[in-house]
Every structure is written in structure tokens, then in C-alpha cells.
Scaffold this motif. Structure first.
Motif, short mmCIF file in Angstrom:
data_model
loop_
_atom_site.label_atom_id
_atom_site.label_comp_id
_atom_site.label_asym_id
_atom_site.label_seq_id
_atom_site.Cartn_x
_atom_site.Cartn_y
_atom_site.Cartn_z
N MET A 1 0.86 -1.21 0.00
CA MET A 1 0.00 0.00 0.00
C MET A 1 0.88 1.25 0.00
N TYR A 2 0.73 2.07 -0.99
CA TYR A 2 1.56 3.25 -1.11
C TYR A 2 0.92 4.47 -0.46
N SER A 3 1.75 5.36 0.03
CA SER A 3 1.23 6.63 0.51
C SER A 3 0.88 7.48 -0.72
N GLU A 4 0.19 8.57 -0.46
CA GLU A 4 -0.21 9.45 -1.56
C GLU A 4 1.01 9.96 -2.34
N LEU A 5 2.05 10.32 -1.59
CA LEU A 5 3.25 10.84 -2.25
C LEU A 5 3.97 9.75 -3.04
N GLN A 6 4.04 8.56 -2.47
CA GLN A 6 4.67 7.46 -3.21
C GLN A 6 3.91 7.19 -4.51
N GLN A 7 2.58 7.26 -4.44
CA GLN A 7 1.77 6.99 -5.63
C GLN A 7 1.99 8.06 -6.69
N LYS A 8 2.04 9.32 -6.29
CA LYS A 8 2.32 10.39 -7.27
C LYS A 8 3.68 10.17 -7.91
N ASP A 9 4.63 9.78 -7.08
CA ASP A 9 5.99 9.55 -7.56
C ASP A 9 6.02 8.41 -8.58
N ILE A 10 5.35 7.33 -8.24
CA ILE A 10 5.29 6.17 -9.15
C ILE A 10 4.63 6.57 -10.46
N ASN A 11 3.57 7.34 -10.36
CA ASN A 11 2.82 7.68 -11.58
C ASN A 11 3.58 8.65 -12.48
N HIS A 12 4.30 9.59 -11.90
CA HIS A 12 4.76 10.72 -12.73
C HIS A 12 6.22 11.10 -12.63
N HIS A 13 6.92 10.53 -11.68
CA HIS A 13 8.31 10.98 -11.50
C HIS A 13 9.26 9.98 -12.16
N PHE A 14 10.06 10.47 -13.08
CA PHE A 14 11.10 9.65 -13.72
C PHE A 14 12.38 9.87 -12.92
N THR A 15 12.79 8.86 -12.17
CA THR A 15 13.82 9.03 -11.14
C THR A 15 15.23 8.80 -11.68
N PRO A 16 16.20 9.65 -11.29
CA PRO A 16 17.57 9.47 -11.79
C PRO A 16 18.26 8.22 -11.25
N PHE A 17 19.16 7.68 -12.05
CA PHE A 17 19.99 6.53 -11.66
C PHE A 17 19.18 5.44 -10.95
N SER A 18 18.00 5.10 -11.50
CA SER A 18 17.16 4.09 -10.86
C SER A 18 16.49 3.22 -11.92
N ASP A 19 16.14 2.03 -11.51
CA ASP A 19 15.29 1.17 -12.33
C ASP A 19 13.85 1.57 -12.01
N ASN A 20 13.27 2.40 -12.87
CA ASN A 20 11.96 2.99 -12.57
C ASN A 20 10.84 1.94 -12.51
N LYS A 21 11.03 0.84 -13.23
CA LYS A 21 10.03 -0.23 -13.19
C LYS A 21 10.05 -0.93 -11.83
N GLU A 22 11.29 -1.21 -11.39
CA GLU A 22 11.44 -1.86 -10.09
C GLU A 22 10.93 -0.94 -8.97
N LEU A 23 11.26 0.35 -9.09
CA LEU A 23 10.81 1.32 -8.09
C LEU A 23 9.29 1.36 -8.00
N ALA A 24 8.63 1.22 -9.16
CA ALA A 24 7.16 1.27 -9.18
C ALA A 24 6.58 0.10 -8.40
N GLU A 25 7.34 -1.00 -8.28
CA GLU A 25 6.85 -2.15 -7.52
C GLU A 25 7.12 -1.97 -6.02
#
Ligand code: PXG
Length: 451
Positions: free
Chosen positions: A1-25
Motif C-alpha cells: 500500500m503506497y502513501s499518496e506521495l509514493q503513488q504520485k511519484d510512481i505515476n509521474h516521477h522519472f527518477t535518476p539513476f534508478s530502475d523505474n520499473k522496479e521502483l514502481a513495484e
């Protein structure tokens, strides 16, 4: 269960030096506030930030003086550029202050917004310099494997990270890499001293291979940071100096991590007695409170560029940004007023390094090393053979996860665990760091059934 901020981040933030797919999980850890050497997350966890953010929060978090100076500067002059034959107090005062601390032959500063931009600036300054000197064939930069010089096209090219070069057909033409002075990994049967000479001599071999007339500059971090806190053997820099003195090649010492007190001197070039032609800086310049970087330019390069060069067609909207510059100036003034560089040299670095060395006796530690306020250790299954614990250096990630769970930000570079704490860390906080690191190593060893 994600917090509101985590969910916004997953939906819209492309994160530097990260596996964005893994982060979304998994969801990112949301950092909410910080004080001193501690950061806090959304779940209420308190973490000792032994990385000072990303090697930058030299003064620690929560310095009201920096907030006040930023506020005042924003009210007075929040922005103006330095392009239109204009300047402003923060840029002029900061340039003077930086050069007063730098080696004596360095008297100019070019401002940028980051360390990567600083290295892009170096690249253009150096090539322009040789053109103006009537030696236009001197274009090639020699750097080192596993160096980090930033993430722009030039920064990543100058860097020696294979995993960055793979993405985007890097390095660009005109950048060559030689071996790194990484004794633990590459020392073989040589002594530290012998290996230091050997690693340095790969510079001379490369100069001879490519021809002195084609080499513009040698660029290096004084000790490698992102590569895994790799501290060269004592023979390395003297031999590099001997080689550089023989050939007419510029020396660029990348002080983005090592500058502003981290080694117990204002700059690591002073610690190693180097005479750089150019020094890229960033990070500790503002303790990371606002983005700012620059290049400190030695007299030889500055004189040619200024006397013979006419317009230097290079600069950034945020070069010398007044608010960032005002904060950087205050940051340096606080480091001076509080005697922090001296404290690093004579008090907290000796204490940190003494305690860090205790970790060397741990069954899964193959080596500890450190200098000033950086340190690293090597995770191994076997101290003698240096065999790693798991394939592809995966034990570092496991160790990091235990460290975070223990409330300590210590990070992996492969199977090297590294720290670079704020310079203001107290003795008690160092004790806490070491206790947490020991517990983390015990748990990592237990995870792999090594105890
Ligand atoms: N030079 C050095 C020596 C650096 O460490 C840069 C240049 C580039 O600075 P900017 O401000 O453009 O990031 C750096 C930056 C890591 C890590 O994983 C290290 C850096 C940046 C990002 C990640 O340790 N160092």
C-alpha cells in the motif's frame, strides 16, 4: 500500500539513476525533513545520513543561517544573469572567497549550476586554451576507468563507468581511459607502493601511445568517490606529478566531492600537494543547500583565455545564481568561523578513521580504508582470496538494505560499502554509525550463512 506521495511519484516521477520499473513495484522512501546528521522519512524513521546526502551536506542539515541568507537574497535580488556585462555581489564576493582558499596560482572562478556542468566547462576551456596556444591538435582528455565526472554527455564520457558508457554510445571522441589505482581489486601480488607506481605509469604509456602533441589534459578525482572511495597508494600522485612535469599536459583535479574540507584541507589538491590547472567544484560549495558548481581556473589557463581569447562563448542561465552564490558564501564563512576544516583534520577524521578500522576484523570485511571524512570497506567471503560473497557483487545491496533497516545510510558501490558523513558529525554520532555498521555486517554475514 503506497502513501499518496509514493503513488504520485510512481505515476509521474522519472527518477535518476534508478530502475523505474522496479521502483514502481517497491515505492520510494519519502524523505520529509532533516536535522544535523539525521534525515526522517514519511514513516517516521530516523536515519543517520552517513552519505551527507550525495557527498554534499558538509555543514549538516538545518542550518538557519543558510536559510536566512537565502531569504534575504531572494528579497533583494532573486535572479540576474552574468552575461550582459553585469555582475552582482554574491557572485563577485564568492569568487574572491573561493580563490582565497584555493592554491595560490588559482585566481579565477567560472560558475555553473552543477559538477557535471563544471566538467563540461573544463572540456571547452581546455580545448579553447590549446587552440589559443596554437596547438589545436591537443584535444584528447585522458581519464581513468571507474572515474566519476558527472552525467552530462561530456561528464559521463570523462567518467569511466562502463554502465554509463553503454547507454548513449559514450564516451565521445577524444576521451581515453587508463587504469585506476584500485589496489584491493587490481593490485595482484604487488605491494601498495609498487602498484601505485604501476597504475600511474599507465598515464605515461598512454601519452606515448597517443603522442604528447594530441593530449590536452589529464583529469582525475584526488580519490575516487562514486567509484567506491578508492584512495590511491602513497606513490601514485607523486608519480603522476613526475609524468605530468615531463610533458606539456594540463592537470584537471575534480574536487566536486573532495573540496571544502572533506580531506581536512580546503581542497584535496592541498592534501596531495597538487598544482591543478583547473579544479571543478560543486556539492560542499553550498553544502548542497542550493545547486551551484564552478571551475577554479589556474593562472596559466585564465591568462591565455582572457588575454588572447576574446569572448568565451559558454555559460549557463544559472551561472553564479545570486541566491545559490549567497548561500555558498555563507556556507564557506560558517565552515571558516567554526574551524571545521581544522576539526576534520585534527579531531573528527582521526576519530572516524580509527573507529572505522575496527570493522576490518569483521569476518566478511576484506579491507577498510579512508581519508579525511570518507571511508570504504570491501565485503568478501574469504579475506585471503578476496572472493566475493555473491555473484555480481550482489551482497552490497543486501548490506545496504540491512543498513537502512538499522537506521544508517551507508551505500554500496558493488560490494564496497562507503560513507561520507557531514563534517559536523559528533563523536557520539560516529559511535552510533560504527555500532550500526557492525550490526549491519553481522546481519549480512548471517544472511549468507557466513557466521
Ligand atoms: N565530479 C565528481 C567527482 C562527482 O562526484 C560530479 C562531478 C558531477 O556533479 P553533479 O553536480 O553534476 O552531480 C560528481 C557527482 C554517486 C553519485 O552515486 C555521485 C555523484 C553524482 C551522482 C551520484 O555516488 N557525484
Amino acid at each position: 500500500m503506497y502513501s499518496e506521495l509514493q503513488q504520485k511519484d510512481i505515476n509521474h516521477h522519472f527518477t535518476p539513476f534508478s530502475d523505474n520499473k522496479e521502483l514502481a513495484e517497491q515505492g520510494s522512501r519519502v524523505i520529509t525533513r532533516a536535522e544535523g546528521v539525521y534525515i526522517y522519512d514519511e514513516q517516521g524513521n530516523k536515519l543517520l545520513d552517513a552519505m551527507a546526502g550525495l557527498w554534499c551536506v558538509n555543514l549538516g542539515y538545518g542550518r538557519q543561517e543558510l536559510v536566512d541568507v537565502a531569504t534575504a537574497q531572494m528579497k533583494e535580488l532573486p535572479y540576474y544573469n552574468l552575461f550582459f556585462k553585469t555582475t552582482h555581489a554574491p557572485a563577485a564576493k564568492l569568487a574572491e572567497k573561493i580563490t582565497s582558499l584555493a592554491p595560490a596560482h588559482m585566481n579565477k572562478v567560472f560558475f555553473t549550476g552543477s559538477g557535471s556542468e563544471a566538467n563540461d566547462t573544463v572540456f571547452r576551456m581546455v580545448r579553447r586554451f590549446w587552440d589559443l596556444e596554437g596547438k589545436p591538435t591537443k584535444k584528447t582528455f585522458i581519464s581513468r576507468e571507474n572515474a566519476y565526472h558527472g552525467s552530462t554527455v561530456v561528464g559521463a564520457s570523462l567518467g569511466g563507468m562502463g554502465y554509463m558508457h553503454e547507454q548513449g554510445d559514450l564516451p565521445i571522441a577524444g576521451v581515453e581511459h587508463i587504469e585506476q589505482p584500485y589496489y584491493f581489486k587490481e593490485g595482484g601480488d604487488l605491494s601498495q607502493e609498487e602498484f601505485g607506481i604501476k597504475a600511474a605509469q599507465s598515464l605515461e604509456a598512454k601519452i606515448i601511445e597517443l603522442g604528447e602533441e594530441n593530449i590536452a589534459a589529464f583529469i582525475a578525482e584526488p580519490f575516487q568517490g562514486a567509484g567506491g572511495v578508492i584512495i590511491p597508494p602513497s606513490t601514485y600522485w607523486p608519480e603522476i606529478k613526475r609524468i605530468l612535469a615531463k610533458y606539456d599536459i594540463l592537470l584537471v583535479v575534480d574536487e566536486v566531492i573532495s573540496g571544502f574540507g572533506r580531506t581536512g584541507e580546503w581542497f584535496a589538491s592541498q592534501h596531495y600537494d597538487l598544482k591543478p590547472d583547473l579544479m571543478p567544484i560543486a556539492k560542499g560549495l553550498s553544502s548542497g543547500y542550493l545547486p551551484i558548481g564552478g571551475v577554479i581556473v589556474g593562472d596559466r589557463v585564465a591568462d591565455t583565455l582572457i588575454e588572447k581569447g576574446g569572448d568565451f562563448n559558454h555559460g549557463f542561465t544559472y551561472s553564479g545564481h545570486p541566491v545559490a552564490a549567497a548561500v555558498a558564501l555563507k556556507n564557506i564563512e560558517l565552515i571558516e568561523a567554526e574551524g571545521i576544516v581544522d576539526r576534520v583534520k585534527n579531531d573528527i577524521s582521526p576519530y572516524l578513521q580509527k573507529r572505522w578500522q575496527e570493522l576490518a576484523s569483521h569476518p566478511i570485511v576484506g579491507e577498510t580504508r579512508g581519508l579525511g571524512m570518507v571511508a570504504g570497506l570491501e565485503l568478501v567471503k574469504d579475506k585471503t582470496s578476496k572472493e566475493r560473497i555473491a555473484p555480481e557483487c550482489k551482497a552490497g545491496g543486501v548490506c545496504r538494505d540491512y543498513s537502512m533497516a538499522n537506521g544508517l545510510i551507508m551505500r554500496p558501490c558493488g560490494d564496497t560499502m562507503i560513507i561520507s558523513p557531514p563534517l559536523i558529525i559528533s563523536h557520539e554520532e560516529v559511535d552510533e554509525l560504527i555500532e550500526k555498521a557492525k550490526k549491519t555486517l553481522d546481519e549480512t554475514a548471517a544472511f549468507y550463512n557466513l557466521v
